[in-house]
Design a protein around this motif. Structure first.
Motif, PDB file in Angstrom:
ATOM      1  N   VAL A   1     -33.707  42.022  74.593  1.00 20.28           N
ATOM      2  CA  VAL A   1     -32.764  40.936  74.321  1.00 20.28           C
ATOM      3  C   VAL A   1     -32.522  40.200  75.631  1.00 20.28           C
ATOM      4  O   VAL A   1     -32.227  40.821  76.654  1.00 20.28           O
ATOM      5  CB  VAL A   1     -31.425  41.480  73.766  1.00 20.28           C
ATOM      6  N   SER A   2     -32.684  38.876  75.596  1.00 22.54           N
ATOM      7  CA  SER A   2     -32.350  38.069  76.774  1.00 22.54           C
ATOM      8  C   SER A   2     -31.387  36.971  76.342  1.00 22.54           C
ATOM      9  O   SER A   2     -31.413  36.516  75.202  1.00 22.54           O
ATOM     10  CB  SER A   2     -33.611  37.483  77.411  1.00 22.54           C
ATOM     11  N   PHE A   3     -30.525  36.580  77.280  1.00 20.28           N
ATOM     12  CA  PHE A   3     -29.518  35.560  76.962  1.00 20.28           C
ATOM     13  C   PHE A   3     -29.003  34.924  78.248  1.00 20.28           C
ATOM     14  O   PHE A   3     -29.054  35.532  79.319  1.00 20.28           O
ATOM     15  CB  PHE A   3     -28.348  36.170  76.174  1.00 20.28           C
ATOM     16  N   PRO A   4     -28.477  33.689  78.137  1.00 21.83           N
ATOM     17  CA  PRO A   4     -27.836  33.062  79.298  1.00 21.83           C
ATOM     18  C   PRO A   4     -26.481  33.725  79.521  1.00 21.83           C
ATOM     19  O   PRO A   4     -25.771  34.044  78.567  1.00 21.83           O
ATOM     20  CB  PRO A   4     -27.695  31.595  78.883  1.00 21.83           C
ATOM     21  N   ASN A   5     -26.138  33.928  80.770  1.00 22.74           N
ATOM     22  CA  ASN A   5     -24.877  34.572  81.144  1.00 22.74           C
ATOM     23  C   ASN A   5     -23.801  33.506  81.358  1.00 22.74           C
ATOM     24  O   ASN A   5     -23.850  32.765  82.337  1.00 22.74           O
ATOM     25  CB  ASN A   5     -25.090  35.395  82.416  1.00 22.74           C
ATOM     26  N   PHE A   6     -22.842  33.465  80.468  1.00 20.62           N
ATOM     27  CA  PHE A   6     -21.786  32.456  80.557  1.00 20.62           C
ATOM     28  C   PHE A   6     -20.733  32.790  81.615  1.00 20.62           C
ATOM     29  O   PHE A   6     -19.786  32.030  81.800  1.00 20.62           O
ATOM     30  CB  PHE A   6     -21.129  32.254  79.190  1.00 20.62           C
ATOM     31  N   ALA A   7     -20.903  33.923  82.326  1.00 17.22           N
ATOM     32  CA  ALA A   7     -19.973  34.265  83.412  1.00 17.22           C
ATOM     33  C   ALA A   7     -20.559  33.936  84.784  1.00 17.22           C
ATOM     34  O   ALA A   7     -19.960  34.258  85.806  1.00 17.22           O
ATOM     35  CB  ALA A   7     -19.615  35.749  83.352  1.00 17.22           C
ATOM     36  N   HIS A   8     -21.721  33.280  84.818  1.00  8.65           N
ATOM     37  CA  HIS A   8     -22.333  32.901  86.088  1.00  8.65           C
ATOM     38  C   HIS A   8     -21.355  32.042  86.888  1.00  8.65           C
ATOM     39  O   HIS A   8     -20.584  31.255  86.319  1.00  8.65           O
ATOM     40  CB  HIS A   8     -23.639  32.138  85.821  1.00  8.65           C
ATOM     41  N   TRP A   9     -21.394  32.167  88.200  1.00  8.38           N
ATOM     42  CA  TRP A   9     -20.410  31.485  89.036  1.00  8.38           C
ATOM     43  C   TRP A   9     -20.396  29.970  88.852  1.00  8.38           C
ATOM     44  O   TRP A   9     -19.338  29.343  88.919  1.00  8.38           O
ATOM     45  CB  TRP A   9     -20.581  31.871  90.508  1.00  8.38           C
ATOM     46  N   ARG A  10     -21.550  29.350  88.578  1.00 11.52           N
ATOM     47  CA  ARG A  10     -21.560  27.892  88.378  1.00 11.52           C
ATOM     48  C   ARG A  10     -20.812  27.507  87.091  1.00 11.52           C
ATOM     49  O   ARG A  10     -20.148  26.475  87.039  1.00 11.52           O
ATOM     50  CB  ARG A  10     -22.991  27.375  88.324  1.00 11.52           C
ATOM     51  N   VAL A  11     -20.952  28.334  86.072  1.00  9.45           N
ATOM     52  CA  VAL A  11     -20.234  28.086  84.818  1.00  9.45           C
ATOM     53  C   VAL A  11     -18.734  28.218  85.070  1.00  9.45           C
ATOM     54  O   VAL A  11     -17.942  27.371  84.638  1.00  9.45           O
ATOM     55  CB  VAL A  11     -20.707  29.072  83.722  1.00  9.45           C
ATOM     56  N   ARG A  12     -18.357  29.267  85.791  1.00  5.35           N
ATOM     57  CA  ARG A  12     -16.935  29.476  86.102  1.00  5.35           C
ATOM     58  C   ARG A  12     -16.367  28.300  86.904  1.00  5.35           C
ATOM     59  O   ARG A  12     -15.272  27.816  86.609  1.00  5.35           O
ATOM     60  CB  ARG A  12     -16.755  30.768  86.893  1.00  5.35           C
ATOM     61  N   LEU A  13     -17.121  27.845  87.917  1.00  3.67           N
ATOM     62  CA  LEU A  13     -16.643  26.722  88.734  1.00  3.67           C
ATOM     63  C   LEU A  13     -16.518  25.444  87.922  1.00  3.67           C
ATOM     64  O   LEU A  13     -15.568  24.675  88.099  1.00  3.67           O
ATOM     65  CB  LEU A  13     -17.572  26.484  89.924  1.00  3.67           C
TER      66      LEU A  13
ATOM     67  N   LEU B   1     -15.815  25.152  84.819  1.00  3.79           N
ATOM     68  CA  LEU B   1     -14.588  25.240  84.022  1.00  3.79           C
ATOM     69  C   LEU B   1     -13.343  25.135  84.904  1.00  3.79           C
ATOM     70  O   LEU B   1     -12.385  24.443  84.558  1.00  3.79           O
ATOM     71  CB  LEU B   1     -14.558  26.555  83.244  1.00  3.79           C
ATOM     72  N   LEU B   2     -13.369  25.805  86.058  1.00  5.32           N
ATOM     73  CA  LEU B   2     -12.207  25.814  86.942  1.00  5.32           C
ATOM     74  C   LEU B   2     -11.928  24.446  87.543  1.00  5.32           C
ATOM     75  O   LEU B   2     -10.810  23.943  87.474  1.00  5.32           O
ATOM     76  CB  LEU B   2     -12.413  26.842  88.063  1.00  5.32           C
ATOM     77  N   TRP B   3     -12.960  23.816  88.126  1.00  3.07           N
ATOM     78  CA  TRP B   3     -12.739  22.561  88.839  1.00  3.07           C
ATOM     79  C   TRP B   3     -12.822  21.339  87.941  1.00  3.07           C
ATOM     80  O   TRP B   3     -12.075  20.386  88.136  1.00  3.07           O
ATOM     81  CB  TRP B   3     -13.728  22.409  89.993  1.00  3.07           C
TER      82      TRP B   3
ATOM     83  N   PRO C   1     -19.861  23.567  81.029  1.00  2.00           N
ATOM     84  CA  PRO C   1     -20.925  23.148  81.940  1.00  2.00           C
ATOM     85  C   PRO C   1     -22.206  22.726  81.229  1.00  2.00           C
ATOM     86  O   PRO C   1     -22.487  23.148  80.116  1.00  2.00           O
ATOM     87  CB  PRO C   1     -21.183  24.413  82.760  1.00  2.00           C
ATOM     88  N   VAL C   2     -22.953  21.878  81.918  1.00  2.00           N
ATOM     89  CA  VAL C   2     -24.324  21.560  81.552  1.00  2.00           C
ATOM     90  C   VAL C   2     -25.155  21.994  82.752  1.00  2.00           C
ATOM     91  O   VAL C   2     -24.972  21.486  83.859  1.00  2.00           O
ATOM     92  CB  VAL C   2     -24.509  20.058  81.248  1.00  2.00           C
ATOM     93  N   THR C   3     -26.016  22.983  82.534  1.00  2.00           N
ATOM     94  CA  THR C   3     -26.834  23.535  83.612  1.00  2.00           C
ATOM     95  C   THR C   3     -28.296  23.560  83.163  1.00  2.00           C
ATOM     96  O   THR C   3     -28.615  23.197  82.029  1.00  2.00           O
ATOM     97  CB  THR C   3     -26.399  24.974  83.970  1.00  2.00           C
TER      98      THR C   3
END
Length: 195
Positions: A110-122, A124-126, A131-133
């Motif tokens: 099973v593979s999946f994108p990690n929605f907790a990656h730091w760019r996703v977090r940033l 949402l935060l900033w 995000p669009v990555t």
């Protein structure tokens, strides 16, 4: 043709001559590599009819089907490996799909994108916006992703269901990274599972 990094990891870890079901097989790139390089008996299930046609045009065995419904039609242990790459987060009931994968396959990738990656977090935060990555390339209203899974969430799910993680790989960009802080650092995860 070069495989996507998560698919390359999966291809390297499939035993030659294995029976494989690739659920959400897309255009069949992984199945073709497994057939050509590992002599695997690779079959596919894909929801998009255009992708099914692309598989058949490549001489691959693929059917149109929905992982949420149609996996129930396969007998237990019909495959050595069941593969679900970048599809888990699009299913209605990921927990049930995992159970089905491990019912029909002796092991599951099973593979999946990690929605907790730091760019996703940033993002949402900033920016306060989804995000669009590179791995999540469309806006929230266009995405097929209905579950925003993190590596931590996935580990908790498999533990609660009594599923064994045999191996895990984490990717940042196109490169494997160490397991340390993977929930923060990895853009993508690949797990090999068994019961």
């Amino acid at each position: 043709m070069s495989l996507r990094p998560d698919l390359a990891i999966i291809a390297r870890n499939i035993a030659p001559g294995s029976r494989v079901l690739d659920v959400g097989c897309g255009d069949g790139a992984l199945m073709a590599a497994l057939r050509d390089e590992s002599r695997a008996d690779a079959r596919g299930m894909e929801i998009d009819p255009g992708n099914v046609a692309a598989c058949v045009a490549r001489g691959l065995s693929a059917i149109q089907g929905d992982a949420d419904i149609d996996l129930a039609d396969y007998p237990p242990h019909a495959f050595d490996y069941a593969i679900l790459s970048q599809t888990l987060q699009t299913t209605h009931r990921p927990d049930k799909v995992l159970d089905e994968l491990l019912r029909i396959g002796r092991k599951a990738f099973v593979s999946f994108p990690n929605f907790a990656h730091w760019r996703v977090r940033l993002s949402l935060l900033w920016g306060g916006r989804m995000p669009v990555t590179r791995l999540l390339p469309v806006a929230w209203y266009e995405t097929p992703n209905i579950h925003h899974v993190t590596i931590g969430d996935f580990r908790a799910l498999v533990a609660a269901r009594g599923i064994t993680v045999e191996r895990a790989w984490f990717l940042a960009g196109d490169h494997e990274i160490a397991h340390a802080a993977a929930n923060l650092r990895a853009e993508h995860a690949v797990f090999l599972l068994s019961r």
